[in-house]
Design a protein around this motif. Structure first.
Motif, PDB file in Angstrom:
ATOM      1  N   ILE A 191     101.567  39.664   9.626  1.00 46.72           N
ATOM      2  CA  ILE A 191     102.518  39.869  10.724  1.00 46.72           C
ATOM      3  C   ILE A 191     103.070  41.291  10.698  1.00 46.72           C
ATOM      4  CG2 ILE A 191     104.772  39.151  11.629  1.00 46.72           C
ATOM      5  CD1 ILE A 191     104.084  36.287  10.690  1.00 46.72           C
ATOM      6  N   ALA A 192     103.338  41.811   9.496  1.00 46.15           N
ATOM      7  CA  ALA A 192     103.851  43.185   9.375  1.00 46.15           C
ATOM      8  C   ALA A 192     102.835  44.197   9.886  1.00 46.15           C
ATOM      9  CB  ALA A 192     104.205  43.482   7.918  1.00 46.15           C
ATOM     10  N   ALA A 193     101.534  43.900   9.669  1.00 51.41           N
ATOM     11  CA  ALA A 193     100.466  44.826  10.079  1.00 51.41           C
ATOM     12  C   ALA A 193     100.267  44.837  11.596  1.00 51.41           C
ATOM     13  CB  ALA A 193      99.153  44.444   9.398  1.00 51.41           C
ATOM     14  N   LEU A 194     100.913  43.917  12.312  1.00 47.24           N
ATOM     15  CA  LEU A 194     100.780  43.862  13.771  1.00 47.24           C
ATOM     16  C   LEU A 194     101.713  44.843  14.482  1.00 47.24           C
ATOM     17  CD1 LEU A 194     100.693  39.972  14.310  1.00 47.24           C
ATOM     18  CD2 LEU A 194      98.758  41.551  14.381  1.00 47.24           C
ATOM     19  N   GLY A 196     103.352  47.635  16.344  1.00 46.69           N
ATOM     20  CA  GLY A 196     102.818  48.718  17.172  1.00 46.69           C
ATOM     21  C   GLY A 196     101.542  48.365  17.918  1.00 46.69           C
ATOM     22  N   GLU A 197     101.006  47.168  17.696  1.00 48.82           N
ATOM     23  CA  GLU A 197      99.770  46.759  18.365  1.00 48.82           C
ATOM     24  C   GLU A 197     100.068  46.228  19.781  1.00 48.82           C
ATOM     25  OE1 GLU A 197      96.602  46.898  17.560  1.00 48.82           O
ATOM     26  OE2 GLU A 197      96.869  47.727  15.545  1.00 48.82           O
ATOM     27  N   ARG A 198      99.300  46.682  20.755  1.00 46.09           N
ATOM     28  CA  ARG A 198      99.474  46.214  22.136  1.00 46.09           C
ATOM     29  C   ARG A 198      99.288  44.703  22.234  1.00 46.09           C
ATOM     30  NH1 ARG A 198      95.737  45.081  26.073  1.00 46.09           N
ATOM     31  NH2 ARG A 198      96.555  45.048  28.224  1.00 46.09           N
ATOM     32  N   LEU A 199      98.339  44.165  21.478  1.00 46.34           N
ATOM     33  CA  LEU A 199      98.037  42.735  21.535  1.00 46.34           C
ATOM     34  C   LEU A 199      98.714  41.943  20.413  1.00 46.34           C
ATOM     35  CD1 LEU A 199      94.263  42.903  22.511  1.00 46.34           C
ATOM     36  CD2 LEU A 199      96.162  42.164  23.964  1.00 46.34           C
ATOM     37  N   ARG A 200      99.773  42.480  19.864  1.00 48.11           N
ATOM     38  CA  ARG A 200     100.535  41.782  18.818  1.00 48.11           C
ATOM     39  C   ARG A 200     100.889  40.342  19.230  1.00 48.11           C
ATOM     40  NH1 ARG A 200     105.238  42.320  15.108  1.00 48.11           N
ATOM     41  NH2 ARG A 200     106.849  40.929  15.904  1.00 48.11           N
ATOM     42  N   PRO A 201     101.379  40.095  20.474  1.00 49.79           N
ATOM     43  CA  PRO A 201     101.724  38.718  20.859  1.00 49.79           C
ATOM     44  C   PRO A 201     100.528  37.763  20.828  1.00 49.79           C
ATOM     45  CG  PRO A 201     102.696  40.296  22.388  1.00 49.79           C
ATOM     46  CD  PRO A 201     101.721  41.054  21.546  1.00 49.79           C
ATOM     47  N   ALA A 202      99.342  38.282  21.073  1.00 49.62           N
ATOM     48  CA  ALA A 202      98.141  37.420  21.057  1.00 49.62           C
ATOM     49  C   ALA A 202      97.873  36.899  19.650  1.00 49.62           C
ATOM     50  CB  ALA A 202      96.930  38.201  21.571  1.00 49.62           C
ATOM     51  N   PHE A 203      97.966  37.789  18.669  1.00 47.33           N
ATOM     52  CA  PHE A 203      97.718  37.381  17.280  1.00 47.33           C
ATOM     53  C   PHE A 203      98.832  36.467  16.770  1.00 47.33           C
ATOM     54  CE2 PHE A 203      95.368  41.406  17.650  1.00 47.33           C
ATOM     55  CZ  PHE A 203      94.099  40.945  17.304  1.00 47.33           C
ATOM     56  N   LEU A 204     100.059  36.737  17.183  1.00 44.84           N
ATOM     57  CA  LEU A 204     101.173  35.874  16.784  1.00 44.84           C
ATOM     58  C   LEU A 204     101.020  34.481  17.389  1.00 44.84           C
ATOM     59  CD1 LEU A 204     104.207  38.322  17.082  1.00 44.84           C
ATOM     60  CD2 LEU A 204     103.238  37.377  14.981  1.00 44.84           C
ATOM     61  N   LEU A 205     100.599  34.430  18.663  1.00 48.69           N
ATOM     62  CA  LEU A 205     100.408  33.135  19.320  1.00 48.69           C
ATOM     63  C   LEU A 205      99.280  32.348  18.652  1.00 48.69           C
ATOM     64  CD1 LEU A 205     101.155  31.169  21.572  1.00 48.69           C
ATOM     65  CD2 LEU A 205      99.507  32.347  23.053  1.00 48.69           C
ATOM     66  N   TYR A 320      89.931  42.974  12.916  1.00 43.70           N
ATOM     67  CA  TYR A 320      89.456  43.442  11.608  1.00 43.70           C
ATOM     68  C   TYR A 320      90.111  44.759  11.207  1.00 43.70           C
ATOM     69  CZ  TYR A 320      86.141  39.616  11.469  1.00 43.70           C
ATOM     70  OH  TYR A 320      85.598  38.354  11.432  1.00 43.70           O
ATOM     71  N   ARG A 321      90.489  45.565  12.185  1.00 42.64           N
ATOM     72  CA  ARG A 321      91.236  46.785  11.878  1.00 42.64           C
ATOM     73  C   ARG A 321      92.612  46.417  11.325  1.00 42.64           C
ATOM     74  NH1 ARG A 321      94.554  49.065  15.208  1.00 42.64           N
ATOM     75  NH2 ARG A 321      93.560  48.326  17.124  1.00 42.64           N
ATOM     76  N   ILE A 322      93.228  45.375  11.882  1.00 42.46           N
ATOM     77  CA  ILE A 322      94.566  44.923  11.451  1.00 42.46           C
ATOM     78  C   ILE A 322      94.517  44.346  10.036  1.00 42.46           C
ATOM     79  CG2 ILE A 322      96.377  43.210  11.866  1.00 42.46           C
ATOM     80  CD1 ILE A 322      95.753  43.614  14.910  1.00 42.46           C
ATOM     81  N   ILE A 323      93.533  43.488   9.767  1.00 41.50           N
ATOM     82  CA  ILE A 323      93.501  42.864   8.432  1.00 41.50           C
ATOM     83  C   ILE A 323      93.130  43.877   7.355  1.00 41.50           C
ATOM     84  CG2 ILE A 323      93.009  40.561   9.324  1.00 41.50           C
ATOM     85  CD1 ILE A 323      90.090  40.966   8.282  1.00 41.50           C
ATOM     86  N   LYS A 324      92.392  44.927   7.748  1.00 43.44           N
ATOM     87  CA  LYS A 324      92.092  45.993   6.781  1.00 43.44           C
ATOM     88  C   LYS A 324      93.385  46.711   6.405  1.00 43.44           C
ATOM     89  CE  LYS A 324      89.119  50.002   6.014  1.00 43.44           C
ATOM     90  NZ  LYS A 324      88.111  50.928   6.612  1.00 43.44           N
ATOM     91  N   ARG A 325      94.228  46.922   7.406  1.00 41.84           N
ATOM     92  CA  ARG A 325      95.522  47.566   7.183  1.00 41.84           C
ATOM     93  C   ARG A 325      96.403  46.679   6.304  1.00 41.84           C
ATOM     94  NH1 ARG A 325      98.472  47.789  12.477  1.00 41.84           N
ATOM     95  NH2 ARG A 325      96.652  49.019  13.071  1.00 41.84           N
TER      96      ARG A 325
END
Length: 399
Positions: A191-194, A196-205, A320-325
């Motif tokens: 969740i912390a790695a999300l 600044g991401e434009r699609l942050r709400p999509a991953f949270l949902l 995959y860019r997010i989980i790498k972060r």
């Protein structure tokens, strides 16, 4: 001796009822290299069924499209069955899956066998070799389902005298690959790695509802109730083959209905996620104003900046860019597994979890999340322990 019927219709060939109650018919389809008559046999539960099969065969002969069953290979029949009998009944993605299994797993191994020569041991050897090669049990099961259905149709069409797949045994499933579930600490990192991401709400949902990737990208605003705090899953988005030579591309993005009725479901979402979606909608309206006439409004909750559906592969690249972060080693489906596991850990009833995930049977849910069951059972035993402790203490006070 079988009892012949007193009279047969014109061009029906010979039709009679066998001792086992099955009706049988035959027609002459030509002569072999030695000049002997070649006959084709048809079987059915009623005389009418056999008569219709014979009539079709005679019509095929008359119009020049008849194929001698003795020459039909499994490859030829599987393609006929797939395109003529299943194309109109299967979802596009399921049809694509069937075609892939037939071309990649069945035809290379046993496709050249004549239908009439196909035996149970040929299919059994195929299942066993696929199991030994490490192919998943679910894929081997799909191979069997396809063969059984195709051969069942061949039996109805009078091309074979029995369905040889019924005399096979599926290999036992090997140890399942353990599903990946994020720990609470990993979930916080994700969740912390999300940020600044434009699609942050999509991953949270996804993490808060357990929806599949295709379901997430197909979600529309008319299926989101921000007041009640629910989303309703009605469709999914997937890239599929077009099978149309006239189209400029071989594949296309398509919306499709769920496989089963249980796939259509309403899922409550946490208030914090509702707030995320409200903010996301405001930003989306700003994007729409900025794009002007270039914006294509599909009413999608998660779309590109121009309103078009998000390509699943592009969405996964972002994931995959997010989980790498976040220094995590998971796939997207782990979000769904994590959602279900958190619910079960919170002592939610497995039947509720089944309905929220859209599983057709509760056995599917219990099999996938069996790793959580020991803890749930232990917690149940501890609840009973309190009852026993009270009884024992009371008895001790009376003695």
């Amino acid at each position: 001796m079988p009892t012949k019927t007193k009279k047969r219709g014109n061009n029906e060939g010979s039709i009679y009822k066998r001792k086992d109650g099955l009706w049988c018919g035959q027609i002459t389809i030509g002569r072999d290299e030695n000049g002997r008559q070649k006959r084709q046999y048809f079987y059915g539960k009623t005389r009418q069924e056999v008569a219709e099969k014979i009539a079709k065969a005679l019509n095929d002969i008359a119009t020049g499209v008849y194929v001698d069953p003795a020459k039909i290979t499994l490859k030829y029949w599987l393609n006929t069955w797939l395109w003529e009998y299943k194309k109109q009944t299967l979802r596009p993605s399921t049809f694509q899956d069937y075609e892939g299994i037939i071309n990649n797993h069945i035809i290379p191994s046993i496709g050249n066998y004549k239908l009439k020569d196909l035996r149970p041991e040929h299919l059994q050897a195929l299942y066993n070799s696929k199991c030994e090669s490490g192919l998943s049990y679910s894929t081997i099961k799909h191979i069997h389902v396809i063969l059984h259905s195709a051969l069942d149709q061949a039996l109805k069409n009078g091309l074979v005298i029995r369905n040889v797949s019924e005399a096979t045994t599926l290999p036992k499933a090997k140890n399942k690959k353990e599903i990946r579930v994020m720990s609470l600490e990993e979930q916080k990192r994700f969740i912390a790695a999300l940020e600044g991401e434009r699609l942050r709400p999509a991953f949270l949902l996804a993490l808060a509802s357990g929806v599949r990737l295709g379901e997430l990208l197909a979600l529309k605003w008319d299926c989101v109730n921000l007041k009640e705090g629910t989303i309703t899953v009605k469709r999914s988005l997937k890239r599929i083959k077009t099978y149309d030579k006239h189209l400029p591309t071989k594949t296309m993005l398509a919306f499709q209905e769920p496989k089963t009725a249980s796939g259509i479901r309403t899922i409550p979402i946490p208030p914090a996620i509702v707030e995320e979606l409200k903010e996301h909608r405001k930003r989306q309206l700003e994007e729409k104003l900025k794009a002007g006439n270039l914006y294509e409004d599909n009413n999608l909750v998660f779309a590109t900046e121009l309103g078009t559906p998000i390509e699943p592969r592009n969405f996964l690249r972002t994931f995959y860019r997010i989980i790498k972060r976040a220094n995590l080693d998971i796939n997207f489906h782990a979000l769904r597994h994590t959602y279900a596991t958190r619910l079960l850990e919170a002592n939610e009833h497995p039947k509720v979890v089944q309905e929220l995930l859209g599983h057709k049977d509760i056995s599917t849910t219990l099999n996938i999340y069996s790793h959580v069951m020991p803890e749930i059972k232990k917690a149940a035993a501890m609840k009973l322990n309190n009852l026993f402790e009270d009884i024992i203490k009371t008895k001790g006070n009376h003695s």
